[in-house]
Design an enzyme around this catalytic site. Structure first.
Site, PDB file in Angstrom:
ATOM      1  N   ASP A   5       0.996  11.329   0.317  1.00  0.00           N
ATOM      2  CA  ASP A   5       2.403  11.269   0.728  1.00  0.00           C
ATOM      3  C   ASP A   5       3.340  11.504  -0.448  1.00  0.00           C
ATOM      4  O   ASP A   5       4.453  10.995  -0.484  1.00  0.00           O
ATOM      5  CB  ASP A   5       2.710   9.914   1.393  1.00  0.00           C
ATOM      6  CG  ASP A   5       2.318   8.734   0.508  1.00  0.00           C
ATOM      7  OD1 ASP A   5       1.709   8.955  -0.551  1.00  0.00           O
ATOM      8  OD2 ASP A   5       2.647   7.599   0.883  1.00  0.00           O
ATOM      9  N   LYS A  42       2.488  -3.787  -6.529  1.00  0.00           N
ATOM     10  CA  LYS A  42       3.670  -4.369  -5.860  1.00  0.00           C
ATOM     11  C   LYS A  42       3.973  -5.802  -6.301  1.00  0.00           C
ATOM     12  O   LYS A  42       3.882  -6.751  -5.503  1.00  0.00           O
ATOM     13  CB  LYS A  42       3.501  -4.284  -4.344  1.00  0.00           C
ATOM     14  CG  LYS A  42       3.303  -2.834  -3.879  1.00  0.00           C
ATOM     15  CD  LYS A  42       3.432  -2.648  -2.392  1.00  0.00           C
ATOM     16  CE  LYS A  42       3.258  -1.203  -1.992  1.00  0.00           C
ATOM     17  NZ  LYS A  42       1.902  -0.682  -1.927  1.00  0.00           N
ATOM     18  N   ASP A  46       7.615   9.510  -3.150  1.00  0.00           N
ATOM     19  CA  ASP A  46       6.662   9.127  -2.109  1.00  0.00           C
ATOM     20  C   ASP A  46       7.461   9.185  -0.811  1.00  0.00           C
ATOM     21  O   ASP A  46       8.474   8.501  -0.685  1.00  0.00           O
ATOM     22  CB  ASP A  46       6.194   7.695  -2.441  1.00  0.00           C
ATOM     23  CG  ASP A  46       5.479   6.992  -1.308  1.00  0.00           C
ATOM     24  OD1 ASP A  46       5.730   7.313  -0.134  1.00  0.00           O
ATOM     25  OD2 ASP A  46       4.667   6.095  -1.599  1.00  0.00           O
TER      26      ASP A  46
HETATM   27  N1  GDD Z   1      -8.888   7.231   3.819  1.00  0.00           N
HETATM   28  C1  GDD Z   1      -8.013   6.245   3.700  1.00  0.00           C
HETATM   29  N2  GDD Z   1      -8.367   4.998   4.150  1.00  0.00           N
HETATM   30  N3  GDD Z   1      -6.808   6.485   3.133  1.00  0.00           N
HETATM   31  C2  GDD Z   1      -5.939   5.451   3.005  1.00  0.00           C
HETATM   32  C3  GDD Z   1      -6.234   4.148   3.458  1.00  0.00           C
HETATM   33  C4  GDD Z   1      -7.526   3.918   4.058  1.00  0.00           C
HETATM   34  O1  GDD Z   1      -7.878   2.817   4.489  1.00  0.00           O
HETATM   35  N4  GDD Z   1      -5.167   3.347   3.206  1.00  0.00           N
HETATM   36  C5  GDD Z   1      -4.240   4.130   2.622  1.00  0.00           C
HETATM   37  N5  GDD Z   1      -4.693   5.408   2.502  1.00  0.00           N
HETATM   38  C6  GDD Z   1      -3.986   6.556   1.909  1.00  0.00           C
HETATM   39  C7  GDD Z   1      -2.617   6.814   2.523  1.00  0.00           C
HETATM   40  O2  GDD Z   1      -2.714   7.762   3.573  1.00  0.00           O
HETATM   41  C8  GDD Z   1      -1.831   7.362   1.325  1.00  0.00           C
HETATM   42  O3  GDD Z   1      -1.988   8.762   1.179  1.00  0.00           O
HETATM   43  C9  GDD Z   1      -2.473   6.685   0.141  1.00  0.00           C
HETATM   44  O4  GDD Z   1      -3.751   6.205   0.567  1.00  0.00           O
HETATM   45  C10 GDD Z   1      -1.640   5.517  -0.405  1.00  0.00           C
HETATM   46  O5  GDD Z   1      -1.348   4.630   0.660  1.00  0.00           O
HETATM   47  P1  GDD Z   1       0.144   4.154   0.950  1.00  0.00           P
HETATM   48  O6  GDD Z   1       0.109   3.275   2.132  1.00  0.00           O
HETATM   49  O7  GDD Z   1       1.069   5.314   0.961  1.00  0.00           O
HETATM   50  O8  GDD Z   1       0.407   3.231  -0.320  1.00  0.00           O
HETATM   51  P2  GDD Z   1       1.775   2.838  -1.008  1.00  0.00           P
HETATM   52  O9  GDD Z   1       2.733   3.946  -0.978  1.00  0.00           O
HETATM   53  O10 GDD Z   1       2.209   1.532  -0.461  1.00  0.00           O
HETATM   54  O11 GDD Z   1       1.296   2.558  -2.517  1.00  0.00           O
HETATM   55  C11 GDD Z   1       0.484   3.499  -3.199  1.00  0.00           C
HETATM   56  O12 GDD Z   1       1.238   4.612  -3.643  1.00  0.00           O
HETATM   57  C12 GDD Z   1       2.242   4.322  -4.647  1.00  0.00           C
HETATM   58  C13 GDD Z   1       2.881   5.639  -5.026  1.00  0.00           C
HETATM   59  O13 GDD Z   1       3.511   6.166  -3.944  1.00  0.00           O
HETATM   60  C14 GDD Z   1      -0.195   2.792  -4.366  1.00  0.00           C
HETATM   61  O14 GDD Z   1      -1.167   3.681  -4.878  1.00  0.00           O
HETATM   62  C15 GDD Z   1       0.826   2.410  -5.435  1.00  0.00           C
HETATM   63  O15 GDD Z   1       0.153   1.870  -6.569  1.00  0.00           O
HETATM   64  C16 GDD Z   1       1.596   3.654  -5.865  1.00  0.00           C
HETATM   65  O16 GDD Z   1       2.593   3.300  -6.845  1.00  0.00           O
HETATM   66 MG    MG Z   2       2.803   5.800  -0.106  1.00  0.00          MG
END
Ligand code: GDD
Ligand code: MG
Length: 346
Positions: A105, A156, A216
């Site tokens: 994303d 977070k 993001d």
């Molecule tokens: N296959 C799979 N299975 N993918 C997953 C799963 C899962 O169970 N859970 C999440 N993902 C994928 C999501 O589709 C996304 O592309 C990515 O892993 C990160 O998940 P998000 O839900 O978008 O996390 P976030 O935005 O809260 O936090 C993450 O991204 C931040 C940057 O945008 C973390 O990596 C943070 O540390 C980071 O700063």
């Molecule tokens: Mg994200």
């Protein structure tokens, strides 16, 4: 080189945009984000990409089945979400050499060739691309030492408890030996569990600070923002340079002689715009858009197959695929989808 996309999240914060679409497939300037991000890899020596999927996995596979993105695609689908770390571990059979990992994303201009060079120069076990944000507590916060290696990784943290404003940009390079440290067949968060455990065990996590644009798109506000940034030239996508050209698309368009098009705008195929309609600035009209008379559409993103009656105003809004907006309706600061009885206010 091989790469892995974590593409299995539910995209809850992006609802209702993700009601019928997995988050990685949300269109950015008319094309699914994942397609853009996968295609970008062919220019940095990546020849094979593993898509780790779960939520609406079939939609992703179906989309790519009749497309040539210039790289070999593999799919690994989880029956139940394994978390980011569990998903990485689940794909271990594909990776026996240094490989890239991406959250799905993200829109950014990180130079991946430079990232790879950096990783090798640092002899790191993992390299995390980092970026600076104003609200680090929504992300994974990284502290580094004077040599550019991570000393702490806190996913977070509570607002006010962030120890740095450098955050995890969701782009990593892993050495395959790191996979041995992740448990199999259970939910693991790479951010909450794996990175802190690696640091505790003395593994070298290098932190790369490169790239000038990063976002993001995980919320409707951010989804709108990335389009604003592309229109203003702050973020560049390969085929659209709005600093050079203010109007893109319009293949097969039928635009009434009294309509006013104010760039920057991006049109899909076969849009039909009625009399006395004003479109723009900062508008995306998806394929097959159709309008009646006297509408105003500004600062908005309309997906494919949207139709609007006469006298409709759409301002600072996102309208998802196939919606019909009845005559006279006003849509301001709204995400409008077929199911949402009441529009969501951004
Ligand atoms: N296959 C799979 N299975 N993918 C997953 C799963 C899962 O169970 N859970 C999440 N993902 C994928 C999501 O589709 C996304 O592309 C990515 O892993 C990160 O998940 P998000 O839900 O978008 O996390 P976030 O935005 O809260 O936090 C993450 O991204 C931040 C940057 O945008 C973390 O990596 C943070 O540390 C980071 O700063
Ligand atoms: Mg994200």
């Amino acid at each position: 080189m091989k790469a892995l996309f974590l593409a299995g999240g539910k995209g809850t914060r992006l609802r209702p945009l993700t009601d019928h679409l997995p988050k990685p497939m949300v269109p950015v300037m008319g094309r699914p984000l994942l397609e853009r991000n996968v295609e970008a890899l062919k220019n940095c020596g990546v020849d094979e990409v593993v898509l780790s999927t779960c939520y609406r996995a079939d939609d992703i596979e179906k989309h790519f089945s009749n497309r040539n993105c210039g790289v070999k695609l593999r799919y690994v689908c989880e029956d139940i979400p394994l978390g980011t770390g569990g998903a990485i571990k689940n794909c271990r059979d594909y990776f026996d050499d240094t490989f890239l990992i991406f959250n799905s994303d993200i829109v950014c201009n990180i130079d991946l060739n430079d990232l790879i060079r950096f990783h090798r120069k640092k002899h790191a076990d993992v390299t995390i691309a980092a970026t600076r944000v104003e609200n680090p507590s929504n992300y994974g916060v990284i502290e580094t030492d004077d040599f550019g290696f991570a000393t702490t990784f806190t996913e977070k943290p509570k607002p006010g408890e962030e120890k740095s404003d450098f955050i995890n940009a969701g782009v990593y390079i892993f050495e395959p030996k790191v996979l041995d440290l992740i448990a199999s067949n259970r939910v693991v968060s790479v951010e909450k569990e794996t990175f802190p455990a690696l640091l505790k065990s003395g593994y070298r996590i290098a932190v790369y600070r490169g790239g000038s644009y990063w976002i993001d798109i995980g919320t409707p506000e951010k989804y709108m923002q990335v389009h604003r940034d592309i229109f203003s030239g702050l973020c560049c996508v390969p085929e659209n340079d709005f600093l050079q050209n203010h109007i893109y698309g319009a293949e097969g368009a039928q635009i009434h002689g009294t309509a006013r098009i104010v760039g920057p705008v991006w049109f899909g195929r076969n849009v039909r715009i009625g009399a006395n309609v004003t479109v723009g600035p900062n508008v995306v009209l998806g394929d097959g858009f159709e309008s009646g008379r006297g509408c105003v559409i500004r600062n908005s993103i309309l997906w494919n197959g949207v139709s609007v009656g006469s006298g409709v105003s759409i301002i600072k809004s996102v309208i998802t695929s196939g919606c019909h907006m009845p005559s006279g309706i006003q849509c301001v600061n709204t995400v409008y989808s077929q199911e949402s009885k009441r529009p969501f206010v951004i």
